[in-house]
Design an enzyme around this catalytic site. Sequence first.
Site, PDB file in Angstrom:
ATOM      1  N   ILE A  42       0.016  -1.985   1.246  1.00 50.53           N
ATOM      2  CA  ILE A  42      -0.761  -2.154   0.018  1.00 50.53           C
ATOM      3  C   ILE A  42       0.102  -2.198  -1.234  1.00 50.53           C
ATOM      4  O   ILE A  42      -0.418  -2.391  -2.334  1.00 50.53           O
ATOM      5  CB  ILE A  42      -1.814  -1.034  -0.125  1.00 50.53           C
ATOM      6  CG1 ILE A  42      -1.152   0.351  -0.073  1.00 50.53           C
ATOM      7  CG2 ILE A  42      -2.877  -1.150   0.944  1.00 50.53           C
ATOM      8  CD1 ILE A  42      -2.122   1.498  -0.279  1.00 50.53           C
ATOM      9  N   GLY A  43       1.421  -2.018  -1.110  1.00 49.28           N
ATOM     10  CA  GLY A  43       2.253  -2.092  -2.301  1.00 49.28           C
ATOM     11  C   GLY A  43       3.678  -1.681  -1.990  1.00 49.28           C
ATOM     12  O   GLY A  43       4.052  -1.418  -0.850  1.00 49.28           O
ATOM     13  N   GLY A  78       7.742  -0.632  -4.252  1.00 50.24           N
ATOM     14  CA  GLY A  78       8.586  -0.669  -5.435  1.00 50.24           C
ATOM     15  C   GLY A  78      10.039  -0.654  -5.029  1.00 50.24           C
ATOM     16  O   GLY A  78      10.394  -0.913  -3.880  1.00 50.24           O
ATOM     17  N   GLY A  79      10.898  -0.336  -5.976  1.00 49.73           N
ATOM     18  CA  GLY A  79      12.323  -0.353  -5.691  1.00 49.73           C
ATOM     19  C   GLY A  79      12.763   0.764  -4.770  1.00 49.73           C
ATOM     20  O   GLY A  79      13.777   0.656  -4.090  1.00 49.73           O
ATOM     21  N   ALA A 112      10.444   2.603  -2.530  1.00 52.01           N
ATOM     22  CA  ALA A 112       9.662   2.834  -1.318  1.00 52.01           C
ATOM     23  C   ALA A 112       8.622   1.741  -1.134  1.00 52.01           C
ATOM     24  O   ALA A 112       8.326   0.972  -2.053  1.00 52.01           O
ATOM     25  CB  ALA A 112       8.977   4.206  -1.396  1.00 52.01           C
ATOM     26  N   VAL A 145       4.578   1.188   0.290  1.00 51.44           N
ATOM     27  CA  VAL A 145       3.342   1.974   0.399  1.00 51.44           C
ATOM     28  C   VAL A 145       2.399   1.289   1.381  1.00 51.44           C
ATOM     29  O   VAL A 145       2.174   0.078   1.309  1.00 51.44           O
ATOM     30  CB  VAL A 145       2.652   2.133  -0.970  1.00 51.44           C
ATOM     31  CG1 VAL A 145       1.435   3.054  -0.835  1.00 51.44           C
ATOM     32  CG2 VAL A 145       3.621   2.696  -1.991  1.00 51.44           C
ATOM     33  N   LYS A 151       3.809   6.638   1.916  1.00 53.16           N
ATOM     34  CA  LYS A 151       4.934   6.046   1.180  1.00 53.16           C
ATOM     35  C   LYS A 151       6.202   6.256   1.994  1.00 53.16           C
ATOM     36  O   LYS A 151       6.550   7.386   2.340  1.00 53.16           O
ATOM     37  CB  LYS A 151       5.048   6.690  -0.200  1.00 53.16           C
ATOM     38  CG  LYS A 151       6.156   6.111  -1.050  1.00 53.16           C
ATOM     39  CD  LYS A 151       5.962   6.457  -2.514  1.00 53.16           C
ATOM     40  CE  LYS A 151       4.806   5.708  -3.127  1.00 53.16           C
ATOM     41  NZ  LYS A 151       4.737   5.815  -4.586  1.00 53.16           N
ATOM     42  N   ASP A 181       9.247   9.501 -14.789  1.00 55.74           N
ATOM     43  CA  ASP A 181       9.018   8.058 -14.597  1.00 55.74           C
ATOM     44  C   ASP A 181       7.562   7.703 -14.891  1.00 55.74           C
ATOM     45  O   ASP A 181       6.915   7.006 -14.120  1.00 55.74           O
ATOM     46  CB  ASP A 181       9.395   7.647 -13.177  1.00 55.74           C
ATOM     47  CG  ASP A 181       9.560   6.122 -13.046  1.00 55.74           C
ATOM     48  OD1 ASP A 181       9.760   5.462 -14.086  1.00 55.74           O
ATOM     49  OD2 ASP A 181       9.499   5.601 -11.921  1.00 55.74           O
TER      50      ASP A 181
END
Length: 715
Positions: A16-17, A19-20, A22, A24, A39, A133
């Site tokens: 479902i997603g 990033g840099g 990890a 998800v 994650k 963050d």
Amino acid sequence: MIGTKLGGRYEILERIGGGGMALVYKGLDILLHRKVAVKMLRQQYVNDEEFIRRFRREAQAAASLSHPNVVSIYDVGQEGDLHYIVMEYIEGKTLNEIIKERAPLPVEEAVHYAAQICDALEHAHHNGIIHRDIKPHNILIGKNGRVKVTDFGIARAATSSTITQTGSVVGSVHYFSPEHAKGTNTGEKSDLYSLGIVMYQMLTGELPFHGESPISVALKHLQEDAEDPRRINPMIPQSLENIILKAVRKKPDERYQSARAMMEDLETCLQPERRNEPKISFHHDDHDDDENTLVLPAIRPNQQVQIFDDEDDEEESGGPGKTESAASKSSPPPKKKKKTGLWITILVLVALLLAGAIYFVQGKVVVAEVPVPNVKTDTLQKAQEKLTAAKLGYEVEEVADPQPAGIVIDQNPQAGMKAKEQTKVKLKVSKGPELKKMISVVNHNVDDAKAQLIQGLGLKEDQISITYRYSEDQEANTVLEQTPREGEDLNPAAAAVKLIASKGKETIKMPALVGLSKEEAISRITVSKLKLGAVTEEPSYKVAKGKVIKQFPYEPDNDVPVGQSIGLIVSSGMPQEAGQMIVNVPLVPSSEGKKSTFKVLVSDAQGDNREYRTETISSPSAVDVKVIVAPDKNAVITVKEDDKVVSVTTRTYQDFLNQQSGSPSPTPTPPQTGGQTSMQQSGGSKLISSGGEEKGKGKDKDKDKDKDKNKDKDD
């Protein structure tokens, strides 16, 4: 990864997603049967022991947070070289997606989100956890509008590990605090600075600082003030702009002292008396270290990035104004000047030779750049041919996708960009849609079955067809059969599921059998898919022998299940005690020679007011009328002449008994001509007649003579 079970408990359902740091995935906690977000750290971090150590420690610390605006962390684990965190699964969107779709957001909505983020940060700070963050990507908005802040553990682990290893700053540079950009210690106020940037973006649709590279953006956080948000969006109240300006101050001391203080300011900023308050002002110190110009060295490949303060440079070099004095003190003696000049000349020549060599080598070594062709929607074979022709390589990653197997669904670098020859273009190739196993819905209610197929397998309602048939065993709306069968592979995007459901038992309308003969009734029962039940007989005055008196247990037009047994009661004829008599009834026209119409009506044990006979005559006549009397029912014969009652004759059950025993039965008195109309009763008969009495007596005498003659003959 799809279908993998982590720790024997968490089943991975879909990605479902990412990033840099990890990726998800959506997962299912098999033990508690609830959806979770899993994650997983990217592969480049799995061998970094320092990172893993910090990551696990900070993730476990974040798991101690329990707040309605913080995504709950359920578990932290490791499966082989996979390090993962199991978190609360939120149905909704990220704040980043909402900003892209609708920014600038309404003032009330932005304040509502910001206050919830403050509440989450207050809870985290109180527990000694700094996020580091805060950005729209890490803020989830549920379907009910509730804010959930996520990624506490990863933010700290990533930042700490990266600074330790490289001395550079890693994170989301557009939301950095100045102290974060400088690589110094960050604290609670750094999170509030980042929240101020997020509020700025929510209310203006823009970020306060832009640059050609992350370093240039980081420098602007250190050196420049953000443009007033009200210049971009005049709808922002001054009270709310003041909160943003205070949150994004360069000096931490000039920001809010805590998340609670900022939240309390947000809760009152939209009150009418505050909306137009004076613009906030700050004392500026031009000599403050944080406001001085910074010097950024040129960046070369494999060189660590550092940010220096220009005053530090001056101190290391002795500072401006000291250069001339130092040079004069260290000037070489005159006799050594010639040697120095020679060495300088030699160094210059060597430098020129080196520069020429480097230029020559670069001309030979530098790889040419080529445009990347567009291979999306191509077959893998065709994409490989295009890339080979463009002097590019390729890497293939197969992923589940609704596109047919073997079709390229994504590429990196994208089409139109330039890449050096032999650069490997990463291709994502469809391996076809993700198949799921068909579940069993047999013996389930139709509505429940549809809900399971839609929610459990992701089907749409128009992919499910239902037909009905009669069933002797299952009640109505119960699924009898399904296609595909349980366990068969199914493509949720294109599958067609067929269900056969029960209509219940087949029924028919009950036919009317009363009045039919026994044989006709039995035939009708057989034709109607029914069964013949008990058949009994009983006497009946009204129903002829052999005909149906009653049907049971269903009346005509009732819905009857096929195969039901139907019972009959059939007439056995008249009861034994029924008295059948023949009564001679005279018909005498009121006007001799003129036609009259006589209607004879009978009421007896067989029914009331039955029209027995109609006669049209012009001279006196008589008719024999059959009647049936019963112990509790007399026979009454009514004669109407032109719709006027002219006579009523009654026979009782006693008359029947007398007739049976040979006793004389009363006879009606014949109508007489002339004179007044009279009513006479004889032997239970009623006679209404007109005319002379003698004529009537004469006729009676003649009848008596006839009876005597008949009696003598019998003797």
